[in-house]
Design a protein around this motif. Structure first.
Motif, short mmCIF file in Angstrom:
data_model
loop_
_atom_site.label_atom_id
_atom_site.label_comp_id
_atom_site.label_asym_id
_atom_site.label_seq_id
_atom_site.Cartn_x
_atom_site.Cartn_y
_atom_site.Cartn_z
N GLY A 283 -1.26 -1.31 12.67
CA GLY A 283 -0.18 -1.68 13.56
C GLY A 283 0.94 -2.38 12.83
O GLY A 283 2.13 -2.16 13.11
N LEU A 284 0.58 -3.23 11.86
CA LEU A 284 1.58 -3.91 11.05
C LEU A 284 2.39 -2.91 10.24
O LEU A 284 3.62 -3.01 10.15
CB LEU A 284 0.90 -4.93 10.13
N MET A 285 1.72 -1.93 9.66
CA MET A 285 2.42 -0.92 8.87
C MET A 285 3.33 -0.07 9.75
O MET A 285 4.42 0.34 9.34
CB MET A 285 1.41 -0.02 8.15
N ASP A 286 2.89 0.19 10.97
CA ASP A 286 3.71 0.96 11.91
C ASP A 286 4.99 0.19 12.26
O ASP A 286 6.10 0.74 12.27
CB ASP A 286 2.91 1.25 13.18
N ALA A 287 4.84 -1.09 12.55
CA ALA A 287 6.00 -1.93 12.86
C ALA A 287 6.88 -2.11 11.62
O ALA A 287 8.12 -2.12 11.73
CB ALA A 287 5.53 -3.30 13.36
#
Length: 307
Positions: free
Chosen positions: A256-260
């Motif tokens: 999720g962090l990489m997506d954001a």
């Protein structure tokens, strides 16, 4: 660096991790009973489309979520019937269901809404944002935690609920026993097929919620293939987390962090095609560094021994 790592980035991470986390929890439940479900992508896509259809015709976003869950459960029931009752190869069935969902949602988009590619209605209302009292006033923490849809908070609550269910409840022990050794479980009277059906249906519920969050909690619209590989990322999160809900949450937060982060990089004039690759590059790297993970092999072995 301060423009990259700020409160809004982590707020976006929490919002974007919810569909991945919910689908990954569904995959973890299936893995626990010896079914390696690669059809998560299709399940989430069906849930996303059903949520939009439900919202359009009922005008109630919460009824739309229920419809998304119900339709995805029916979809997962067909998957369970083919994989468990007909004893088809679960990998092949999962892949075929991904393609089925992609084609079925595109066909229904044209048949129901008479459009191709995407559907948006300005009159549709998405999931509301919940501002948590007192917490929203806390500096930094309030900006990260508060202001998300109810399904985002439900996703994290379900992590601990499933952790308790799997490792503290009698029914959870039975599910785990089926995945560990189906022959031994059957010898003590546990209905192996029934437990596997239950696990797949729970997976359907979770993926339905993931799809509803994707189409109603983030953008309030549907586009063909809008899952964009999130189901496969959820599958990797399941493997990295060893099908343990808390471990799955940790790995999902990474993705999720990489997506954001990939969306944030677009504001720095980096090519869009490069930034969109970031979550998938991290997924491949995670698979490379954690390739010696044993739970996947155990799940596949258990699945084979139950045939």
């Amino acid at each position: 660096m301060q423009h990259l790592l700020d409160v809004s980035l982590f707020n976006s991470m929490i919002r974007m991790v919810a569909p991945i986390l919910l689908a990954a929890l569904g995959g973890a439940i299936c893995s626990r009973v010896g079914l390696f479900n690669v059809g998560l992508e299709g399940f989430v896509l069906v849930g996303a489309f059903s949520a939009i259809v439900g919202n359009f015709y009922t005008g109630n976003v919460y009824v739309a979520v229920i419809i998304a869950v119900a339709v995805t459960m029916l979809f997962s029931l067909v998957f369970a019937y083919m994989s468990i009752h007909l004893q088809a190869n679960v990998i092949v069935v999962g892949i075929s269901f991904n393609f089925l969902a992609l084609g079925l949602t595109a066909f229904c988009l044209k048949a129901i809404f008479h459009v191709k590619g995407a559907f948006y209605d300005k009159n549709m209302i998405g999931l509301p944002k919940v501002n948590i009292p007192y917490i929203q006033d806390i500096p930094v923490i309030g900006g990260i935690i508060s202001g998300h849809s109810p399904l985002v908070y439900l996703a994290f609550i379900l992590v601990f609920a499933l952790q308790y269910f799997l490792f503290k409840s009698v029914l959870g022990f039975r599910l785990v026993a089926v995945g560990e050794n189906p022959v031994a479980a059957k010898s003590i009277g546990i209905k192996v097929n029934r437990m596997q059906y239950l696990a797949v249906l729970i997976c359907g519920v979770l993926c339905g919620l993931a799809g509803a969050q994707l189409s109603l909690g983030q953008v309030t619209m549907f586009t063909e293939g809008m899952t964009a590989g999130r189901g496969f990322i959820a599958l990797v999160a399941t493997m990295l987390g060893q099908a343990n809900p808390i471990g799955v949450m940790a790995s999902s937060l990474l993705f999720g962090l990489m997506d954001a982060f990939s969306i944030r990089l677009q504001g720095f004039s980096l090519p869009t095609h490069f930034t969109q690759m970031l979550p998938y590059i991290v997924t491949l790297l995670a698979m490379l560094f954690f390739r010696k993970s044993n739970y996947l092999a155990d799940a596949q072995k258990a699945n084979g021994s139950s045939r």
